[in-house]
Scaffold this active site. Structure first.
Site, PDB file in Angstrom:
ATOM      1  N   THR A 177       6.081  -2.187  11.584  1.00  0.00           N
ATOM      2  CA  THR A 177       5.522  -0.880  11.958  1.00  0.00           C
ATOM      3  C   THR A 177       4.019  -0.861  11.678  1.00  0.00           C
ATOM      4  OG1 THR A 177       6.109  -0.079   9.755  1.00  0.00           O
ATOM      5  CG2 THR A 177       7.613   0.504  11.545  1.00  0.00           C
ATOM      6  N   SER A 178       3.402  -2.049  11.500  1.00  0.00           N
ATOM      7  CA  SER A 178       1.974  -2.073  11.123  1.00  0.00           C
ATOM      8  C   SER A 178       1.103  -2.247  12.367  1.00  0.00           C
ATOM      9  CB  SER A 178       1.717  -3.149  10.063  1.00  0.00           C
ATOM     10  OG  SER A 178       1.973  -4.444  10.561  1.00  0.00           O
ATOM     11  N   ARG A 179       0.764  -3.476  12.690  1.00  0.00           N
ATOM     12  CA  ARG A 179       0.049  -3.770  13.929  1.00  0.00           C
ATOM     13  C   ARG A 179       0.660  -5.039  14.527  1.00  0.00           C
ATOM     14  NH1 ARG A 179      -1.420   0.713  13.812  1.00  0.00           N
ATOM     15  NH2 ARG A 179      -3.541   1.550  13.920  1.00  0.00           N
ATOM     16  N   GLY A 231       0.859  -1.195   0.000  1.00  0.00           N
ATOM     17  CA  GLY A 231       0.000   0.000   0.000  1.00  0.00           C
ATOM     18  C   GLY A 231       0.890   1.238   0.000  1.00  0.00           C
ATOM     19  N   ARG A 232       0.315   2.356   0.424  1.00  0.00           N
ATOM     20  CA  ARG A 232       1.069   3.617   0.364  1.00  0.00           C
ATOM     21  C   ARG A 232       2.366   3.544   1.178  1.00  0.00           C
ATOM     22  NH1 ARG A 232      -4.218   5.219   1.368  1.00  0.00           N
ATOM     23  NH2 ARG A 232      -3.568   5.047   3.536  1.00  0.00           N
ATOM     24  N   ILE A 233       2.301   2.948   2.372  1.00  0.00           N
ATOM     25  CA  ILE A 233       3.502   2.927   3.227  1.00  0.00           C
ATOM     26  C   ILE A 233       4.519   1.921   2.684  1.00  0.00           C
ATOM     27  CG2 ILE A 233       4.364   2.509   5.568  1.00  0.00           C
ATOM     28  CD1 ILE A 233       1.541   3.471   6.568  1.00  0.00           C
ATOM     29  N   HIS A 252       5.546   2.344  19.563  1.00  0.00           N
ATOM     30  CA  HIS A 252       4.515   2.717  18.584  1.00  0.00           C
ATOM     31  C   HIS A 252       4.610   4.209  18.220  1.00  0.00           C
ATOM     32  CE1 HIS A 252       0.336   1.371  16.975  1.00  0.00           C
ATOM     33  NE2 HIS A 252       0.907   2.234  16.152  1.00  0.00           N
ATOM     34  N   ALA A 288       5.955   5.261  14.973  1.00  0.00           N
ATOM     35  CA  ALA A 288       6.348   5.406  13.559  1.00  0.00           C
ATOM     36  C   ALA A 288       5.842   6.704  12.926  1.00  0.00           C
ATOM     37  CB  ALA A 288       5.897   4.204  12.753  1.00  0.00           C
ATOM     38  N   GLU A 337      -0.441  -4.284  23.214  1.00  0.00           N
ATOM     39  CA  GLU A 337       0.076  -2.972  23.653  1.00  0.00           C
ATOM     40  C   GLU A 337      -0.715  -2.432  24.826  1.00  0.00           C
ATOM     41  OE1 GLU A 337       0.440  -0.196  20.394  1.00  0.00           O
ATOM     42  OE2 GLU A 337       1.467  -1.691  19.189  1.00  0.00           O
TER      43      GLU A 337
HETATM   44  C1  GLV Z   1      -0.834   4.330  13.730  1.00  0.00           C
HETATM   45  O1  GLV Z   1      -0.483   3.242  14.071  1.00  0.00           O
HETATM   46  C2  GLV Z   1      -1.895   4.569  12.795  1.00  0.00           C
HETATM   47  O2  GLV Z   1      -2.628   3.630  12.433  1.00  0.00           O
HETATM   48  O3  GLV Z   1      -2.071   5.727  12.386  1.00  0.00           O
END
Ligand code: GLV
Length: 327
Positions: free
Chosen positions: A239-241, A158-160, A288, A290, A270
């Site tokens: 860096t997602s979930r 995706g975008r990231i 968390h 990012a 978390e």
């Molecule tokens: C951060 O984890 C977001 O989903 O914006």
């Protein structure tokens, strides 16, 4: 719902400027009581009489909350929205919005930060130096892993994920990606990225970076079977979930040296972090953050506030996730 005066909006947690002013122009803003546990019953009670809730990713927004009379919109200050039961919201005709796009670069930068920090052992090196253990150059001191020319596997383009591939070009990396949706050929060419099965990506990558949303399909996408086929020098970045990775299986795999290290910004439960990760020097842990840059977090705040202000005024918010609620 209005209680005779201005419409009321529940702000679960403070947001950054210019978010508060945008909200205050549209509604009377009620702050969630400080320190009150973030459970559904408490949120429902606090949302009594409110037309909207500005939530964050640690707030469980499910049936109990979404069935609150008069609730019209929940604006999540995040791109991820796995904390919200969107089908239940749709059933109750509650609009759900998020903050896509504005955090892509900060998040892709941070995925690369974790990748570099883990590969070159920067956290270990910093504490080694600070604690006075550096007593002279040594040929075998703190050997890490090469990033330049390495193979990077991107799970979710995706975008990231695309932002991470873009950055990888500067390191001359061979990029494989796994995604049910292929990139258009021009984008593949531009990013120098090749589509792959998940199995092949896992088996061939030196670095694996995860960029999928958390859904039923992606929960524990990376688990024992995947760790068993990773290269022993592989480094996993998330860096997602948190729940996309089976954390207990990751700890076992790291202990068994099935992979070389991990850079994590997110965790399964978390703010708890699996205790097995804490003593591991080859794991870099972040809380968390990012998307945590001054500019990005204020853009997220503004976007979430604009989504809510539009809904309060009876409009269709720009980042509506369940458009069937507002045709
Ligand atoms: C951060 O984890 C977001 O989903 O914006």
């Amino acid at each position: 719902m209005s209680t005779g005066g201005r419409p009321r909006v529940l702000l679960m947690h403070p947001i950054l400027d210019p978010g508060p002013a945008i909200l205050a122009e549209a509604a009377e803003v009620i702050a969630y009581p400080q320190g009150r546990p973030l459970d559904e019953a408490n949120i429902r009670q606090a949302a009594e009489g409110c037309i909207g809730i500005v939530s964050q990713l640690m707030d469980p927004v499910r049936e109990t909350v979404l069935s609150s009379p008069g609730l019209k919109c929940v604006s999540n200050v995040a791109v991820g929205f796995d904390n919200i039961d969107v089908p239940a919201a749709t059933a109750h005709k509650v609009m759900i919005t998020n903050t896509p796009g504005v955090l892509d670069d900060a998040t892709a930068d941070f995925a690369f930060t974790l990748l570099m920090a883990t590969a070159r052992r920067i956290v270990e090196a910093d504490s080694f130096t600070r604690s006075g253990q550096f007593r002279g150059w040594a040929i075998d001191m703190m050997l890490g892993h090469d990033v330049f020319d390495a193979t990077l596997g991107i799970v979710g383009i995706g975008r990231i994920g695309r932002g991470v591939a873009h950055r990888a070009k500067g390191f001359n990396m061979r990029v494989l990606y796994y995604d049910p949706q292929p990139l258009p050929p021009e984008a593949e060419q531009q990013l120098n990225a090749r589509r792959s099965s998940l199995d092949r990506l896992i088996a061939e990558s030196d670095f694996i970076s995860v960029h999928v949303p958390l859904t039923q399909e992606t929960q524990h996408l990376i688990s024992t079977a995947q760790f068993n086929t990773m290269k022993p020098n592989a480094i996993l970045i998330n860096t997602s979930r948190g729940p996309v990775i089976d954390e207990a299986a990751l700890v076992e795999a790291l202990k068994a040296k099935k992979l070389a290290g991990a850079g994590l910004d997110v965790y399964e439960r978390e703010p708890a972090v699996h205790p097995g990760l804490i003593p591991m020097p080859n794991v870099v842990l972040a809380p968390h953050i990012a998307s945590a840059t001054v500019r990005t977090r204020s853009e997220m705040s503004a976007m979430a506030a604009r989504n809510m202000a539009t809904a309060v005024r009876g409009g269709r918010p720009p980042n509506l996730l369940n458009p069937e609620v507002k045709r």
